[in-house]
Design a protein around this motif. Structure first.
Motif, short mmCIF file in Angstrom:
data_model
loop_
_atom_site.label_atom_id
_atom_site.label_comp_id
_atom_site.label_asym_id
_atom_site.label_seq_id
_atom_site.Cartn_x
_atom_site.Cartn_y
_atom_site.Cartn_z
N THR A 339 0.81 -1.22 0.00
CA THR A 339 0.00 0.00 0.00
C THR A 339 0.84 1.27 0.00
O THR A 339 0.35 2.34 -0.37
CB THR A 339 -0.94 0.04 1.23
OG1 THR A 339 -0.15 0.06 2.43
CG2 THR A 339 -1.87 -1.17 1.25
N GLN A 368 -3.26 -8.98 7.76
CA GLN A 368 -2.85 -9.47 6.44
C GLN A 368 -2.67 -10.98 6.41
O GLN A 368 -2.96 -11.63 5.41
CB GLN A 368 -1.54 -8.78 6.02
CG GLN A 368 -0.99 -9.23 4.68
CD GLN A 368 0.23 -8.42 4.26
OE1 GLN A 368 0.45 -7.32 4.74
NE2 GLN A 368 1.02 -8.98 3.35
N HIS A 396 -7.64 -8.47 6.52
CA HIS A 396 -7.61 -7.37 5.56
C HIS A 396 -8.25 -7.83 4.25
O HIS A 396 -7.88 -8.88 3.71
CB HIS A 396 -6.17 -6.93 5.31
CG HIS A 396 -6.06 -5.61 4.61
ND1 HIS A 396 -6.30 -5.46 3.26
CD2 HIS A 396 -5.76 -4.36 5.08
CE1 HIS A 396 -6.13 -4.19 2.91
NE2 HIS A 396 -5.80 -3.50 4.00
N ARG A 398 -7.96 -7.02 1.22
CA ARG A 398 -7.07 -7.19 0.07
C ARG A 398 -6.39 -8.55 0.08
O ARG A 398 -5.98 -9.06 -0.97
CB ARG A 398 -6.04 -6.06 0.07
CG ARG A 398 -5.07 -6.12 -1.09
CD ARG A 398 -4.27 -4.83 -1.18
NE ARG A 398 -3.32 -4.87 -2.27
CZ ARG A 398 -2.64 -3.80 -2.69
NH1 ARG A 398 -2.84 -2.64 -2.10
NH2 ARG A 398 -1.78 -3.89 -3.68
#
Length: 404
Positions: A339, A368, A396, A398
């Motif tokens: 990020t 994560q 997360h 993502r």
């Protein structure tokens, strides 16, 4: 090439600087460091030194959490505590810097985890110690700098004591915890026994002044602040950062004859530096300032160095990162973050000829690695999904697993 701590698992439930920094040093040596943080993210993610906030991860967090994995879990829930206790039973080191009583309340205190894993190395960090009159006080860097006695050893009389412009006590506490963890691991390898390692910031900053405090306590030499520029009460003049015609230089331990020649000033010859450098430090410092005021920083750096003086520049960070020795040493490391893009931070403070130190993981975003860590614990995909949906575990988006 093998990494020194490869195969060692560390649970890092610490916050702020000292604990995460200590755990990062274990991670840099190859330990699998799992950062256990709230589902909303560790405190340091939301409070950035200098206001450097980034896209999702601020500079402070990036600097203290590389090479770690993130498990976001709510330790205030029974299910969350059970997960972390299960992880602790399969880990080698547990590191926390909670305030007194918090670890017990969350079920991750030494007694609880030692019962689950007798050979666990448990590192507990605090501001002042786990017992005593200050046990419940929060430890903060500048407060402990002031308490440590160090601020009375520099500066000029009549001026306010000036703390170090970086988190000095946090750093010493981090190195102490790192050292203690390594010592306890070595003990475990030899004996099979785990143990409690207690580190507090007050003892760390006191121990860092081993020489200075001993000069006072053993040698009986009082702390005396100079009238003129002087950086350390127990070191002879000239010693400190002095102004030039256009800037500043750092100068230490110059001899009388050298200064007399460089400044063309025979008044220096009246002083025997080993004898008079303490008792006449103000006079010597005044003469040095007079001489330096007559030339530029560049002139004095080259002239004094050519004469054999210990002299150096006074850098800001812009100059530091481009210094040829810093570049040669590879003092900074760069890595790509999912990020934040390219991240450049200070690297490793020592080198090893027989094992690898490198950045293999950027500082994680919150949760994560939650899914992969819990899968390693043996939880099924359905169980993990249920924990995420209930809010016990943070994942997360993502990095959430893709449905097949």
């Amino acid at each position: 090439m093998m990494k020194t701590l490869e195969g060692i698992r560390v649970l890092d439930v610490s916050i702020a600087m000292s604990g995460p920094f200590a755990a990062q040093k274990l991670a840099d040596l190859g330990a699998d460091v799992i950062k256990v943080e709230p589902v909303t993210g560790e405190w340091q993610r939301h409070v950035s030194a200098g206001g450097a906030r980034g896209q999702e991860v601020n500079a402070s967090f990036l600097s203290l959490n590389r090479n770690k994995r993130s498990l976001a879990v709510d330790l205030k829930t029974e299910a969350g505590r059970a997960l972390v206790q299960k992880l602790a039973a399969e880990s080698d080191v547990f590191l926390q810097n909670y305030r007194t009583g918090v670890a017990e309340r969350l079920g991750v205190d030494y007694a609880t985890l030692n019962a689950l894993k007798p050979d666990l190395v448990y590192v507990s960090m605090s501001g002042y110690g786990s017992t005593g009159p200050y046990a419940t006080k929060p430890g903060q860097d500048v407060i402990l700098q002031a308490m440590s006695g160090a601020l009375r050893s520099a500066g000029a009389a009549g001026e306010a004591p000036r703390p170090a412009p970086y988190f000095l006590v946090d750093a010493f506490a981090a190195y102490s915890a790192f050292e203690g963890a390594l010592a306890a691991l070595l003990h475990r390898f030899r004996t099979g026994e785990g143990q409690l390692v207690e580190v507090n910031m007050l003892d760390a900053i006191i121990a860092a002044q081993m020489q200075e405090i001993s000069v006072h306590s053993v040698g009986g030499i009082p702390q005396t602040t100079a009238e003129e520029i002087h950086a350390h009460t127990y070191i002879r003049a000239p010693y400190g950062v002095f102004p030039t015609a256009d800037g500043h230089i750092a100068l230490s331990f110059a001899e009388s004859a050298m200064l007399a020649e460089v400044f063309d000033d025979e008044r220096f010859l009246a002083f025997d530096m080993e004898r008079d450098g303490f008792s006449h430090k103000d006079e010597i410092s005044r003469l040095v300032q007079e001489g330096l005021a007559k030339g530029t920083t560049e002139h004095w750096l080259s002239t004094l160095a050519a004469a054999g003086a210990w002299v150096g520049p006074v850098y800001g960070y812009d100059e530091l990162v481009t210094d040829p020795q810093v570049v040669h040493n590879g003092s900074f490391v760069e890595y790509e973050h999912p990020t934040e893009g390219t991240v450049r931070t200070p690297g490793f403070n020592f080198r090893l000829s027989g094992s690898v130190q490198e950045v293999t993981r950027p500082a994680p975003v919150t949760g994560q690695h939650s899914t992969e860590i819990l899968a390693e614990l043996g939880l099924s995909g359905d169980d993990i999904d249920a924990l995420v949906k209930s809010g016990v575990v943070g994942q997360h988006p993502r990095f959430a697993p893709t449905a097949v």
